[in-house]
Design an enzyme around this catalytic site. Structure first.
Site, mmCIF file in Angstrom:
data_model
loop_
_atom_site.group_PDB
_atom_site.id
_atom_site.type_symbol
_atom_site.label_atom_id
_atom_site.label_comp_id
_atom_site.label_asym_id
_atom_site.label_seq_id
_atom_site.Cartn_x
_atom_site.Cartn_y
_atom_site.Cartn_z
ATOM 1 N N ASP A 8 0.862 -1.173 0.000
ATOM 2 C CA ASP A 8 0.000 0.000 0.000
ATOM 3 C C ASP A 8 0.913 1.242 0.000
ATOM 4 O O ASP A 8 2.122 1.132 0.250
ATOM 5 C CB ASP A 8 -0.833 -0.076 1.297
ATOM 6 C CG ASP A 8 -1.598 1.183 1.555
ATOM 7 O OD1 ASP A 8 -2.385 1.559 0.692
ATOM 8 O OD2 ASP A 8 -1.395 1.798 2.630
ATOM 9 N N ASP A 10 -0.316 5.155 0.952
ATOM 10 C CA ASP A 10 -0.607 6.118 2.024
ATOM 11 C C ASP A 10 -0.655 5.433 3.388
ATOM 12 O O ASP A 10 -1.391 4.463 3.581
ATOM 13 C CB ASP A 10 -1.955 6.805 1.774
ATOM 14 C CG ASP A 10 -1.861 7.865 0.696
ATOM 15 O OD1 ASP A 10 -0.952 8.704 0.783
ATOM 16 O OD2 ASP A 10 -2.687 7.841 -0.231
ATOM 17 N N LYS A 155 -8.273 -4.770 -3.554
ATOM 18 C CA LYS A 155 -6.843 -4.902 -3.852
ATOM 19 C C LYS A 155 -6.476 -6.383 -3.911
ATOM 20 O O LYS A 155 -5.667 -6.802 -4.741
ATOM 21 C CB LYS A 155 -6.005 -4.214 -2.772
ATOM 22 C CG LYS A 155 -6.092 -2.694 -2.760
ATOM 23 C CD LYS A 155 -5.087 -2.113 -1.758
ATOM 24 C CE LYS A 155 -5.235 -0.612 -1.609
ATOM 25 N NZ LYS A 155 -4.225 -0.007 -0.733
ATOM 26 N N ASP A 178 -1.860 -0.600 5.754
ATOM 27 C CA ASP A 178 -2.196 0.074 7.017
ATOM 28 C C ASP A 178 -3.684 0.247 7.280
ATOM 29 O O ASP A 178 -4.059 0.808 8.299
ATOM 30 C CB ASP A 178 -1.566 1.477 7.062
ATOM 31 C CG ASP A 178 -2.338 2.465 6.201
ATOM 32 O OD1 ASP A 178 -2.646 2.132 5.038
ATOM 33 O OD2 ASP A 178 -2.686 3.546 6.705
ATOM 34 N N ASP A 182 -6.715 -2.602 2.787
ATOM 35 C CA ASP A 182 -5.598 -3.529 2.584
ATOM 36 C C ASP A 182 -5.878 -4.934 3.112
ATOM 37 O O ASP A 182 -5.102 -5.865 2.876
ATOM 38 C CB ASP A 182 -4.334 -2.986 3.276
ATOM 39 C CG ASP A 182 -3.953 -1.636 2.720
ATOM 40 O OD1 ASP A 182 -3.876 -1.522 1.481
ATOM 41 O OD2 ASP A 182 -3.741 -0.704 3.509
HETATM 42 O O1 LIG Z 1 -6.509 6.508 -1.621
HETATM 43 C C1 LIG Z 1 -6.648 6.378 -0.387
HETATM 44 O O2 LIG Z 1 -7.682 6.707 0.214
HETATM 45 C C2 LIG Z 1 -5.551 5.767 0.416
HETATM 46 O O3 LIG Z 1 -4.497 5.341 -0.402
HETATM 47 P P1 LIG Z 1 -3.685 3.999 -0.035
HETATM 48 O O4 LIG Z 1 -4.511 2.876 -0.520
HETATM 49 O O5 LIG Z 1 -2.381 4.173 -0.795
HETATM 50 O O6 LIG Z 1 -3.481 4.004 1.427
HETATM 51 MG MG LIG Z 2 -3.011 3.116 3.183
#
Ligand SMILES: O=C(O)COP(=O)(O)O
Ligand SMILES: [Mg+2]
Length: 226
Positions: A8, A10, A155, A178, A182
């Site tokens: 992932d 963010d 995902k 996180d 995920d």
């Molecule tokens: O787009 C989001 O809300 C979070 O992005 P991520 O999946 O990279 O954590």
């Molecule tokens: Mg994330």
């Protein structure tokens, strides 16, 4: 030892201010220098992931929009699934209900999205879920945005398809994530890790919760398991 890494972005590669962790980038470059493939899997758009892949140095294998878009390498065909029209109708229902009450929901990068709808977390997720309880959409709060996606697109589902195309099994991968978006991929990995800042759902799904948070926690996992 895992043969590949899927991560992932963010909250997993960034810091507490959403800046990229240079420590985890160093660890990822070591993997790439040893020909260990990396899939970047995010709720963000394909164009965001393209820029990100180039600057990290991966081969462009990505999962975007929480599984709604995926692609093997830069030259692979962009695969789109889902029903964005339906998600947009659901979003409109939320807006119609909340705007008169003063909640201003901002759409995120919508002209670059092909599959899901993402908007600002200005209203409580529970309220959004309640408004949409009769609509066939899933409400996903990543901690960074609220996403609307049709059921079954995750995902994890895109990860299974990409792993197969790479000649690998999901269990060949170290998985890092996180948040609730995920969980589907954390459950599939040979080893799965969540940094210490992860949401309760991600921590539950992961095999190991790292001592450190954010990108530093993921860097810790890369040093430990590769
Ligand atoms: O787009 C989001 O809300 C979070 O992005 P991520 O999946 O990279 O954590
Ligand atoms: Mg994330």
């Amino acid at each position: 030892m895992p043969r590949a890494f899927i991560t992932d972005i963010d909250g997993t590669l960034t810091d507490d201010r959403r800046r990229l962790s240079t420590e985890v980038v160093d660890e990822m470059r070591k993997l790439l220098d040893n020909d260990i493939p990396i899939i970047l899997a995010s709720g963000n758009t394909l164009c965001f992931l393209d820029a990100f892949s180039h600057m990290i140095g991966t081969d462009g294998t990505i999962i975007a929009e929480n599984g709604g878009v995926y692609r093997l390498g830069y030259l692979g065909k962009k695969q789109i699934s889902g029903n964005q029209e339906l998600c947009l109708a659901a979003y409109q229902k939320v807006v119609d209900e909340l705007q008169p009450k003063g909640d201003d929901l901002r759409l995120f990068s919508n002209r670059y999205r092909d599959s899901d709808i993402a908007f600002s977390r200005d209203a409580p997720t529970e309220t959004v879920k309640e408004i949409l309880k009769d609509m066939p959409v899933v409400v996903i709060d990543t901690g960074f945005a609220i996403h609307l996606q049709v059921p079954g697109i995750t995902k994890g589902a895109a990860f299974e398809k990409l792993a197969e195309q790479m000649g690998l099994a999901p269990s060949d991968f170290l998985v890092a994530g996180d948040s609730v978006n995920d969980v589907s991929m954390l459950k599939l990995g040979g080893i799965s890790v969540a940094p210490a800042n992860a949401s309760p759902e991600a921590k539950m799904a992961a095999d190991h919760v790292m001592e450190k948070s954010y990108g530093e926690g993921t860097a810790e996992a890369l040093r430990k398991y590769f």
